[in-house]
Design an enzyme around this catalytic site. Structure first.
Site, PDB file in Angstrom:
ATOM      1  N   SER A 169       1.010  -1.199  -0.009  1.00  0.00           N
ATOM      2  CA  SER A 169       0.075  -0.154   0.001  1.00  0.00           C
ATOM      3  C   SER A 169       0.890   1.231  -0.181  1.00  0.00           C
ATOM      4  O   SER A 169       1.861   1.183  -0.252  1.00  0.00           O
ATOM      5  CB  SER A 169      -0.988  -0.070   1.285  1.00  0.00           C
ATOM      6  N   ASN A 170       0.273   2.328   0.294  1.00  0.00           N
ATOM      7  CA  ASN A 170       1.082   3.469   0.340  1.00  0.00           C
ATOM      8  C   ASN A 170       0.574   4.460   1.530  1.00  0.00           C
ATOM      9  O   ASN A 170      -0.505   4.147   2.029  1.00  0.00           O
ATOM     10  CB  ASN A 170       1.009   4.235  -1.014  1.00  0.00           C
ATOM     11  N   GLN A 171       1.292   5.760   1.774  1.00  0.00           N
ATOM     12  CA  GLN A 171       0.701   6.559   3.006  1.00  0.00           C
ATOM     13  C   GLN A 171      -0.604   7.430   2.353  1.00  0.00           C
ATOM     14  O   GLN A 171      -0.794   8.291   3.457  1.00  0.00           O
ATOM     15  CB  GLN A 171       1.985   7.542   3.157  1.00  0.00           C
TER      16      GLN A 171
END
Ligand code: C5P
Length: 400
Positions: free
Chosen positions: A209-211
């Protein structure tokens, strides 16, 4: 956002009264002029002096001892653009419903012809009591907006969780925006927004995923709602509370986001890709948690659909807007994206700039158009950037 707007807050006698100080501050940060008026009960929880110090003007309480004018409730009733009652207690709501004007808050309510927003907060039993529910529905039938209180931990620890909490400040502010933005520039226009991150499972407990927090996409939904649009907000996992009156589609993976966006394509409307979509997903999702001993050092990946790119082909008389997050050569990269994804413009930001990035409430962006025009915007709140973006989208939409 609320420049030039005059907001009167009627504070009633509930424990949530203390939260109104921060609300006053927030509305002032949005450049609104705020005044307050208190019920006698409210003064048991908070002093008028607190509000006087915050607003710089008297916070009247006594119907019979006017501070500012001879007939205080009439002056208070005509002064604001919006009369917000928060927290609205069961008793005050009952008085509003039956036309009792026995204090400054209730008398101002009865006298005003201005828009009113009632934000209840009370004990769960009081809220759920048929008497309160009847009063609320009576007010709503008279086209007075009454916000639903929230579920959560109640003031008394003994009560535990229940319905009746004052909604969080951003929710209250968003209701105020919607009331005060009378110009519904996007009335009836379908707007589909993707927001937040996506998650691509590796095994039952791990993912790629990412932030991205989703704050930018949610701010866009908030502003589009205030402008009167019909919104579908398709978002990945987030802790943010969705705005009210918006069609929400919660997804997890890029594929799900793609299918949901296709299903909710805004023909003759506006599509905004604010999500930070995972470009890749694991080729195989392990059904069982991968054990350290058996783990391969490389996870084979395959490419996810590029939502904006795919929908370029299906474009139906709509405005397409993308975002580009780059740490270097942002304009050159963004220009390539405009062309490949067929965008009307792209919002470019660099997370390493001060005040820009994932979880913060501000952003520093440039807007790049297909003809190479760049609008370099100063550091601003994400909600303000949302206004800039939607105003530009609106102009393009009007000229379709
Ligand atoms: O190519 P890149 O991911 O940098 O492009 C960013 C823009 O494209 C954003 O508007 C994002 O929402 C959108 N995007 C998409 N589908 C993807 C990847 C990005 O719609 N798979």
């Amino acid at each position: 956002m609320l420049k030039g707007k005059k907001i009167l807050i009627g504070v009633c006698g509930g424990i949530a009264a203390y939260k109104i100080c921060e609300l006053v501050r927030e509305l002032q940060r949005e450049n609104a002029t705020v005044r307050t008026v208190l019920t006698p009960g409210a003064t048991q929880f908070i002093s008028p002096l607190t509000f006087e110090s915050l607003t710089g003007v008297p916070a009247p309480v006594d119907l019979f001892k006017p501070f500012l004018s001879e007939i205080e409730h009439i002056e208070l009733a005509t002064w604001p653009d919006l009369y917000v009652i928060a927290p609205a207690t069961a008793t005050s709501i009952a008085k509003f419903a039956s036309g009792i004007a026995d204090n400054l808050v209730t008398a101002t309510f009865l006298a005003t012809r201005k828009d009113v927003l009632i934000i209840p907060a009370m004990n769960t039993g009081m809220w759920e009591n048929p008497a309160t529910q009847k009063n609320v529905s009576l007010l709503r039938k008279r086209h007075i907006s009454v916000v639903e209180p929230e579920y959560g931990l109640m003031a008394s620890q003994l009560e535990g969780k229940g319905v009746g909490r004052l909604p969080d400040q951003p929710i209250i502010v968003s209701h105020i925006y919607r009331k005060l933005w009378q110009k519904k520039e996007l009335a009836g226009v379908n707007v589909t927004i993707t927001a937040g991150c996506t998650r691509e499972k590796i095994d039952p407990v791990r993912f790629i995923s990412n932030q991205s927090s989703g704050k930018m996409g949610f701010a866009l939904a908030e502003v589009a709602a205030a402008m009167g649009a019909n919104i579908t907000l398709i978002h990945g996992p987030t802790h943010l509370k969705p705005p009210t009156d918006v069609n929400i589609v919660a997804v997890e993976t890029a594929n799900e986001m793609f299918l949901a966006t296709k299903d909710n394509y805004p023909t003759n409307g506006i599509l905004i890709g604010a999500a930070a979509v995972s470009d890749f997903r694991p080729d195989v999702i392990s059904e069982k948690k991968i054990k350290k001993e058996n783990a391969a050092s490389v996870i084979p990946l395959k490419q996810n659909p590029d939502i904006l790119f795919e929908l370029k082909e299906l474009r139906k008389q709509s405005v397409h807007i993308g975002f580009a997050l780059e740490t270097n050569d942002e304009i050159a990269y963004a220009a390539k994206k405009i062309a490949s994804k067929g965008l009307d413009f792209i919002v470019v930001n660099n997370p390493s700039e001060k005040g820009a990035g994932f979880s913060v409430n501000t952003n520093k962006a440039k807007i790049l158009f297909p003809d190479g025009t760049i609008v370099d915007l100063p550091l601003m709140k994400k909600i303000e950037l949302a206004v800039e973006i939607l105003k530009k989208a609106m102009i393009i939409h009007a000229n379709l």
